[in-house]
Motif scaffolding. Structure first.
Motif, PDB file in Angstrom:
ATOM      1  N   ALA A 143      33.104  29.783  16.533  1.00 23.75           N
ATOM      2  CA  ALA A 143      34.043  29.439  15.455  1.00 23.75           C
ATOM      3  C   ALA A 143      33.877  30.340  14.245  1.00 23.75           C
ATOM      4  O   ALA A 143      34.202  29.924  13.121  1.00 23.75           O
ATOM      5  N   GLU A 168      35.396  33.105  13.041  1.00 24.11           N
ATOM      6  CA  GLU A 168      36.571  33.488  12.263  1.00 24.11           C
ATOM      7  C   GLU A 168      37.114  32.306  11.468  1.00 24.11           C
ATOM      8  O   GLU A 168      37.505  32.447  10.294  1.00 24.11           O
ATOM      9  N   ARG A 169      37.159  31.125  12.082  1.00 26.66           N
ATOM     10  CA  ARG A 169      37.680  29.947  11.385  1.00 26.66           C
ATOM     11  C   ARG A 169      36.755  29.551  10.229  1.00 26.66           C
ATOM     12  O   ARG A 169      37.206  29.243   9.126  1.00 26.66           O
TER      13      ARG A 169
END
Length: 564
Positions: A165, A167-168
């Protein structure tokens, strides 16, 4: 007269420097005396060149702040301040806001936005609004719900790749930082009572859309100017309303064409006003240290130990990857190693270590011959019967040793225990490796045992440890002490003479000295400093790839026997 010329010159330089400072001591503030001492001796540069130099220098600046506070309360008294400083714990001194000068002082105050909270000033200038944000993320991100993101380095050394996760979580963190930045700049801009000056550089022909991590000017200017970053005229007043009151913002666009020639004098203007406490610059007492190189990510204890024995050989083997050569017979020439002896010492040691990993310390037994033969085949060798019995004897001898009995009585025994610690707790190079056995004894002493399969050939085990494993011993001791052990004992067990363990004990009070010795050694590795060893001898230099033609020592030195 007993000093050499260089030391005598340094002592004379310090004497002249110190005499001049004594002449100024009564009329200069203590803070200024401290600053002059740091600058005049070069101590500030020496501190910055060390690991975590900025943090170390910040501690010195803290001492100067304490001097300023003391002098404001007690008056100018150097001896009194020294007594005061010695009587308080500087490590826990308050790090809060520096005291503000009186309201009537005609001066500019420079402070962070955080320290300006709750204060107001007639004029506030918020500068450098055109600068870019950091734009970098840690390689490991953890969300508030425990979600994890990683950035992985590619095997080829190219750009790293986001995973899970990452990039998020990075996008969410950027939005949070952007919101916090806007709150901070709101605080900064609302400190002004009469006039607010916002300054920043930008390209007036290209108006960039505001984005997290971008220049603050990209969103501050449109907010103040009603959307247009570049005014229609070089100077205009933008009017608006705030909290029911009219507001006016003077906008002035500065370009090379709008700067008057008179504003750019060819020569610097003389500074008006009375002179301050600064004195003319003078040569430093000691030479300025070279700037520190960026720290490597990892340093193994084997690399540090090899560097300690001979930095130049370390360079030839670790950097240039040159192979060992066979030491010449008396009067012969060195040739590249073509064939191994009957049993390579490294293979002998590897097999013995693997067998010792399986030994039950409480009920030690010699390994079976077929087990030794099988490990030899794993190494690509068919062991001779003499070699098999030699290795079985090494393992059996350790089983009868006092060290084996201590391990049997200890608790929390771990074999092949890995470790890693930073040279400086605040950052820097990471030292990593493994210990053969790690155990905690009844008195909470951490016992580290290192097996050595070296052929002693009559040598004293203690002398062999001092010559070849002193750095490794420091690394082992620091690894345990940094982990919180109150006391650590590092014991080297030569399997040919296991009844005589070479042991050294260390306590928490030894950590600073051990860390300093290791840091000095690591700085040479990180700085690429590779001098030849000052004490060449045959045992060290005989098989060195640079001995015959690259080393600056002649062969009568590199092929001599080691001094007793």
């Amino acid at each position: 007269a007993a000093l050499d010329a260089a030391e005598r010159a340094r002592l004379l330089a310090f004497g002249a420097f110190f005499a001049a400072e004594r002449a100024h001591a009564e009329r200069l503030p203590v803070e200024v005396l401290l600053e002059r001492a740091l600058e005049g001796t070069g101590y500030d540069l020496a501190v910055l060149a060390r690991a975590s130099g900025e943090r170390r220098l910040a501690n010195l600046r803290k001492l100067m702040r304490l001097a300023r506070e003391y002098e404001r309360a007690e008056g100018r008294d150097l001896r009194g301040f020294l007594t005061y400083a010695a009587g308080r714990d500087l490590a826990s001194a308050r790090e809060g806001e520096a005291p503000l000068e009186s309201e009537g002082l005609d001066a500019v105050r420079l402070m962070t936005i955080h320290r300006a909270k709750g204060l107001e000033f007639p004029v506030v200038c918020v500068a450098d609004l055109g600068r870019q944000g950091a734009g970098q993320r840690d390689r490991l991100l953890i969300g508030s719900d425990g979600e994890v993101g990683l950035r992985l380095q590619t095997p080829g050394g190219g750009e790293s790749t986001p995973a899970l996760a990452f990039e998020r979580l990075a996008a969410a963190a950027a939005l949070e930082e952007d919101a916090e930045e806007r709150r901070l700049f709101y605080v900064a801009m609302t400190r002004a009572r009469d006039r607010l000056i916002l300054s920043g550089g930008t390209d007036p022909e290209r108006q960039a859309a505001p984005r997290p991590g971008g220049p603050p000017l990209d969103w501050i200017a449109p907010a103040l100017l009603g959307g247009a970053l570049v005014p229609a005229r070089p100077e205009r007043v933008v009017t608006g309303m705030w909290d029911g009151r009219p507001t006016r913002v003077l906008t002035r666009l500065v370009t090379p064409a709008t700067i008057p020639a008179a504003a750019l004098p060819a020569e610097p203007r003389p500074r008006p006003g009375r002179p301050g406490t600064a004195l003319p610059a003078r040569a430093k007492v000691g030479p300025s240290p070279a700037a520190a190189r960026p720290a490597a990510q990892r340093l193994s204890y084997s690399a540090l130990g090899q560097y300690a024995r001979c930095p130049y050989r370390f360079y030839l083997q670790r950097t240039l990857r040159l192979p060992d050569v066979r030491p010449p017979e008396a009067g012969g020439d060195a040739v590249a190693v073509a064939e191994a002896p009957a049993l390579d010492p490294r293979v002998r040691g590897t097999i013995a270590h693997r067998l010792l990993e399986e030994v039950d310390f409480a009920r030690p037994e010699a390994p079976e011959a077929q087990d030794v033969l099988a490990l030899g085949l794993d190494s690509g060798l068919e062991l001779a019967a003499d070699d098999v019995e030699d290795i079985r004897g090494l393992v059996a001898a350790f089983g009868a040793s006092p060290l084996c009995a201590r391990l049997a009585a200890a608790r929390d025994v771990r074999r092949e225990a890995g470790f890693a610690f930073r040279l400086d707790p605040a950052g820097g190079a990471l030292v990593n490796g493994f210990v053969d056995v790690l155990a905690r004894e009844a008195d909470e002493t951490m016992l580290i045992v290192d097996y050595k399969s070296d052929r002693l050939e009559g040598a004293d085990p203690a002398a062999v440890v001092e010559a070849g494993y002193a750095t490794q011993r420091i690394v082992y001791a620091l690894a345990a002490l940094r982990e919180g052990a109150p006391t650590v004992e590092v014991a080297y067990c030569f399997l040919e003479r296991p009844e005589v363990a070479v042991a050294a004990r260390y306590a928490q009070r030894d950590v600073p000295a051990l860390a300093e010795r290791l840091t000095q050694l690591a700085e040479g590795v990180l700085a690429g400093d590779h001098p030849v060893t000052p004490e060449p001898h045959r045992a060290l230099c005989g098989d060195c790839p640079g001995r015959a033609s690259l080393c600056s020592w002649p062969e009568e030195m590199t092929l001599r026997e080691r001094a007793a």
